[in-house]
Design a protein around this motif. Structure first.
Motif, short mmCIF file in Angstrom:
data_model
loop_
_atom_site.label_atom_id
_atom_site.label_comp_id
_atom_site.label_asym_id
_atom_site.label_seq_id
_atom_site.Cartn_x
_atom_site.Cartn_y
_atom_site.Cartn_z
N SER A 59 -0.61 82.73 88.05
CA SER A 59 -1.97 82.20 88.00
C SER A 59 -2.37 81.53 89.30
O SER A 59 -3.53 81.61 89.73
N GLY A 62 -5.52 82.48 91.50
CA GLY A 62 -6.54 81.49 91.83
C GLY A 62 -6.82 81.42 93.32
O GLY A 62 -7.97 81.32 93.75
N ASP A 87 -17.45 77.78 90.28
CA ASP A 87 -16.03 77.65 90.04
C ASP A 87 -15.43 79.04 89.87
O ASP A 87 -15.92 79.84 89.07
N LYS A 112 -12.85 81.66 88.63
CA LYS A 112 -11.87 81.87 87.58
C LYS A 112 -11.41 83.32 87.65
O LYS A 112 -12.22 84.24 87.57
N SER A 171 -9.14 86.34 86.14
CA SER A 171 -8.39 86.87 85.00
C SER A 171 -7.93 88.27 85.37
O SER A 171 -8.67 89.24 85.21
N SER A 213 -9.12 86.51 77.79
CA SER A 213 -8.82 85.65 78.93
C SER A 213 -10.12 85.13 79.57
O SER A 213 -10.23 83.94 79.89
N VAL A 214 -11.09 86.02 79.75
CA VAL A 214 -12.38 85.60 80.30
C VAL A 214 -13.05 84.58 79.37
O VAL A 214 -13.58 83.56 79.81
N HIS A 259 -11.41 81.25 79.81
CA HIS A 259 -11.87 80.57 81.03
C HIS A 259 -13.24 79.95 80.83
O HIS A 259 -13.52 78.86 81.35
N GLU A 304 -12.73 76.79 78.86
CA GLU A 304 -12.10 75.77 79.71
C GLU A 304 -13.10 75.16 80.68
O GLU A 304 -13.16 73.94 80.86
N LEU A 305 -13.90 76.01 81.31
CA LEU A 305 -14.89 75.52 82.27
C LEU A 305 -15.98 74.72 81.56
O LEU A 305 -16.45 73.70 82.08
N MET A 321 -19.72 80.66 86.95
CA MET A 321 -18.30 81.02 86.86
C MET A 321 -18.11 82.33 87.60
O MET A 321 -18.64 83.37 87.21
#
Length: 273
Positions: free
Chosen positions: A16, A20, A73, A75, A77, A103-104, A107, A110-111, A130
């Motif tokens: 990850s 990133g 931000d 992100k 995936s 996964s998207v 994210h 999370e964001l 994002m």
């Protein structure tokens, strides 16, 4: 291109942290191609606190005219996407695609929980961008799950890929260009107003100077009339003493004596005949 491809391959298969870092590199390239300037129209790696004092570090804060900001931000995936992209079995690809979409979505959640809109020190809009660094990964996720876009909006997030982010950033750059032109126009108008005011004061001073010069000339003419041009003027009377025999070291200037004669009014005052 081969270097970029190799880096992307390592990112796809890496952890990850590597993914990133790759996302931040792509985001940096998009920013550099947008025409915006770091430290001016956007800032990176700002440390900001929320109302509870918790510290966050969004990847990019893009500044807008009218004192507004947009937070971006990145992100990435890629792990599930790599399995989907390279999978040869249909069932494996289908499961990898579901994992990629999940996964998207994760994210996004999370964001959204970070609630960047409430960070102190930024005047952000009500949504965060994002950034999904790999265009195909973004497109395949949205195509497989169109509801992702609305799901993101419900969390005050806009999903963007390199292509549509670049379009948005160039639009912002154009807004800044217009803003700078407007600022220049305001400065020109202010300078023109100041120049006009200076010109007005200058003309008033020149008029006052002209009036003073006119008064000085009037006083000069009156004094010269008493001295040499009027009947019974001082020079005429003084010359009469000399004619009566008063001794003088040196006579008065000839042009004044001529001007002081009985018909001296025909001679220009203060000038030689």
């Amino acid at each position: 291109m081969s270097v970029d491809t190799a880096a992307l391959t390592r990112a796809l298969k890496g952890d990850s942290k590597q993914q990133g870092n790759w996302g931040e590199v792509v985001l940096s390239r998009v920013l550099s191609e947008s025409g915006l300037r770091e430290g001016h129209e956007y800032s990176t790696q700002l440390s900001l606190n929320n109302a509870e004092g918790k510290r966050y570090q969004p990847d990019v804060v893009v500044h807008l005219p009218q004192d507004k900001d947009i937070i971006i931000d990145a992100k990435v995936s890629l792990t599930a996407y790599e399995r989907y992209f390279n999978g040869e079995d249909a069932a494996v690809r289908e499961q990898a695609l579901r994992d990629h979409v999940a996964s998207v979505r994760g994210h996004i959640r999370e964001l959204g929980r970070k609630d960047y809109q409430q960070l102190q020190g930024v005047r952000t809009l009500d949504y965060v961008l994002m950034f999904v660094a790999v265009e195909p990964a973004f497109l395949v996720a949205v195509e497989a799950e169109p509801g992702l876009v609305k799901y993101a909006l419900d969390h005050n997030i806009l999903l963007v890929s390199p292509t549509n982010l670049l379009v948005a950033l160039r639009t912002i750059e154009n807004l800044w260009r217009v803003e700078r032109q407007n600022q220049n126009a305001r400065k020109i108008a202010e300078s023109a107003g100041k120049i006009y005011e200076k010109l007005r004061l200058f003309t008033e001073d020149m008029e006052a100077m002209g009036q003073s010069l006119q008064r000085a000339d009037d006083n000069y003419q009156r004094a010269m009339k008493k001295l040499s041009s009027g009947r019974g003027n001082l020079i005429r009377q003084a010359e009469a003493f000399r004619e009566l025999g008063v001794e003088v070291t040196k006579p008065l200037p000839e042009h004044l004596r001529e001007a002081a004669s009985e018909d001296g009014e025909q001679v220009q005052l203060g000038q030689r005949a």
